[in-house]
Write an enzyme that holds these catalytic residues in place. Structure first.
Site, PDB file in Angstrom:
ATOM      1  N   GLY A  46     -35.742  26.885  36.999  1.00  0.00           N
ATOM      2  CA  GLY A  46     -35.935  27.689  35.794  1.00  0.00           C
ATOM      3  C   GLY A  46     -35.172  27.081  34.635  1.00  0.00           C
ATOM      4  N   GLN A  51     -30.650  27.395  26.690  1.00  0.00           N
ATOM      5  CA  GLN A  51     -29.960  26.258  27.311  1.00  0.00           C
ATOM      6  C   GLN A  51     -30.252  24.936  26.608  1.00  0.00           C
ATOM      7  OE1 GLN A  51     -31.479  27.650  31.336  1.00  0.00           O
ATOM      8  NE2 GLN A  51     -29.567  26.670  31.941  1.00  0.00           N
ATOM      9  N   CYS A  92     -26.727  26.890  38.130  1.00  0.00           N
ATOM     10  CA  CYS A  92     -27.222  26.912  36.748  1.00  0.00           C
ATOM     11  C   CYS A  92     -27.134  25.498  36.201  1.00  0.00           C
ATOM     12  CB  CYS A  92     -26.365  27.863  35.900  1.00  0.00           C
ATOM     13  SG  CYS A  92     -26.890  27.957  34.171  1.00  0.00           S
ATOM     14  N   LEU A  93     -28.196  25.065  35.546  1.00  0.00           N
ATOM     15  CA  LEU A  93     -28.194  23.704  34.985  1.00  0.00           C
ATOM     16  C   LEU A  93     -27.150  23.571  33.883  1.00  0.00           C
ATOM     17  CD1 LEU A  93     -32.056  23.140  34.885  1.00  0.00           C
ATOM     18  CD2 LEU A  93     -30.434  22.344  36.615  1.00  0.00           C
ATOM     19  N   HIS A 134     -31.932  35.794  36.142  1.00  0.00           N
ATOM     20  CA  HIS A 134     -30.984  34.765  35.691  1.00  0.00           C
ATOM     21  C   HIS A 134     -31.411  34.215  34.319  1.00  0.00           C
ATOM     22  CE1 HIS A 134     -28.400  31.065  36.611  1.00  0.00           C
ATOM     23  NE2 HIS A 134     -29.169  30.629  35.622  1.00  0.00           N
ATOM     24  N   GLU A 135     -32.712  33.920  34.170  1.00  0.00           N
ATOM     25  CA  GLU A 135     -33.193  33.341  32.900  1.00  0.00           C
ATOM     26  C   GLU A 135     -33.177  34.379  31.776  1.00  0.00           C
ATOM     27  OE1 GLU A 135     -33.228  30.299  32.933  1.00  0.00           O
ATOM     28  OE2 GLU A 135     -33.414  29.952  35.080  1.00  0.00           O
ATOM     29  N   HIS A 138     -29.847  34.531  30.307  1.00  0.00           N
ATOM     30  CA  HIS A 138     -29.583  33.446  29.343  1.00  0.00           C
ATOM     31  C   HIS A 138     -30.007  33.877  27.939  1.00  0.00           C
ATOM     32  CE1 HIS A 138     -28.040  30.015  31.496  1.00  0.00           C
ATOM     33  NE2 HIS A 138     -29.008  30.015  32.383  1.00  0.00           N
TER      34      HIS A 138
HETATM   35  O1  K1U Z   1     -31.200  28.586  34.497  1.00  0.00           O
HETATM   36  C1  K1U Z   1     -30.928  27.567  35.084  1.00  0.00           C
HETATM   37  O2  K1U Z   1     -29.963  26.900  34.788  1.00  0.00           O
HETATM   38  C2  K1U Z   1     -31.806  27.099  36.222  1.00  0.00           C
HETATM   39  C3  K1U Z   1     -31.266  27.539  37.571  1.00  0.00           C
HETATM   40  C4  K1U Z   1     -32.038  28.765  37.992  1.00  0.00           C
HETATM   41  C5  K1U Z   1     -31.542  29.511  39.185  1.00  0.00           C
HETATM   42  C6  K1U Z   1     -31.087  28.882  40.330  1.00  0.00           C
HETATM   43  C7  K1U Z   1     -30.668  29.625  41.424  1.00  0.00           C
HETATM   44  C8  K1U Z   1     -30.718  30.985  41.370  1.00  0.00           C
HETATM   45  C9  K1U Z   1     -31.151  31.601  40.223  1.00  0.00           C
HETATM   46  C10 K1U Z   1     -31.573  30.855  39.143  1.00  0.00           C
HETATM   47  C11 K1U Z   1     -31.469  26.372  38.521  1.00  0.00           C
HETATM   48  O3  K1U Z   1     -32.541  25.981  38.804  1.00  0.00           O
HETATM   49  S1  K1U Z   1     -30.065  25.612  39.135  1.00  0.00           S
HETATM   50  C12 K1U Z   1     -30.686  24.578  40.457  1.00  0.00           C
HETATM   51  C13 K1U Z   1     -30.651  25.369  41.698  1.00  0.00           C
HETATM   52  O4  K1U Z   1     -29.659  26.003  41.923  1.00  0.00           O
HETATM   53  C14 K1U Z   1     -31.767  25.456  42.650  1.00  0.00           C
HETATM   54  C15 K1U Z   1     -32.704  24.489  42.732  1.00  0.00           C
HETATM   55  C16 K1U Z   1     -33.740  24.634  43.652  1.00  0.00           C
HETATM   56  C17 K1U Z   1     -33.808  25.742  44.479  1.00  0.00           C
HETATM   57  C18 K1U Z   1     -32.840  26.735  44.376  1.00  0.00           C
HETATM   58  C19 K1U Z   1     -31.801  26.576  43.478  1.00  0.00           C
HETATM   59 ZN    ZN Z   2     -28.895  29.101  34.232  1.00  0.00          ZN
END
Ligand code: K1U
Ligand code: ZN
Length: 176
Positions: A46, A51, A92-93, A134-135, A138
């Site tokens: 996401g 961001q 979170c990225l 989560h998004e 943000h």
């Molecule tokens: O918002 C962001 O920074 C993106 C975030 C979204 C997210 C991840 C995990 C739980 C809720 C929301 C990410 O994608 S971070 C990367 C990550 O943690 C992930 C990647 C693939 C599968 C699961 C998690």
């Molecule tokens: Zn995030």
């Protein structure tokens, strides 16, 4: 298409509240395309416009294994959230390398505009429900680390500031 730089915690711009998109036009479609490219490149599921330092209500999500099911949510509104809640690890990225437990509703219903400007209702559970919450956080200037203790958040802040300093030092050294 373009890769966009992702803001990192504790950048204060991550706390800004996003405004509604006035019209779904070519500018917003380009932003969504760039955000999807940025999200895929960063291996995320996401990304919120906040961001990438755009303070408008745009979210992109793709939770598919094949990375072939992009979703774009514009001006998302939470219609309903389940009373049932679940605690799971989130990343979170904008907070690279940090994963910790956050409690969320297990299911949500959201109304949002799509890329044609049409209103859609989305019912989500599991990972999609967590990702949408989560998004949407943000867009309100809230990060998952805000749900952690002040002590943990402070340690994460120190660690990321140190990593950023080290990155800058290396870049300067390579340029010299
Ligand atoms: O918002 C962001 O920074 C993106 C975030 C979204 C997210 C991840 C995990 C739980 C809720 C929301 C990410 O994608 S971070 C990367 C990550 O943690 C992930 C990647 C693939 C599968 C699961 C998690
Ligand atoms: Zn995030």
């Amino acid at each position: 298409m373009a890769l966009l730089p992702i803001l990192r915690f504790p950048d204060a711009r991550l706390q800004r509240i996003a405004r509604p998109v006035p019209a779904v036009d070519a500018r917003i479609r380009q932003l969504a395309a760039d955000m999807l490219e940025t999200m895929y490149e960063a291996k995320g599921i996401g990304l919120a416009a906040t961001q990438v330092n755009v303070h408008e209500q745009v979210i992109v999500i793709d939770i598919s294994e094949e990375k072939n099911a992009p979703q774009v949510l514009i001006n998302p509104q939470l219609l309903w959230a389940s009373d049932e809640r679940i605690k799971g690890d989130e990343g979170c990225l904008s907070v690279p390398g940090v994963y910790d437990g956050v409690e969320r509703a297990t299911a949500v219903r959201v109304r949002a505009l799509d890329l044609d400007g049409k209103a859609r209702e989305i019912e989500a559970d599991g990972l999609l429900a967590v990702c949408i919450q989560h998004e949407m956080d943000h867009l309100k200037g809230r990060l998952f680390v805000d749900y952690l203790s002040a002590l943990k958040r402070g340690r994460i802040r120190t660690r990321l500031l140190k990593a950023e300093r080290e990155e800058r030092r290396k870049t300067a050294e390579e340029a010299a």
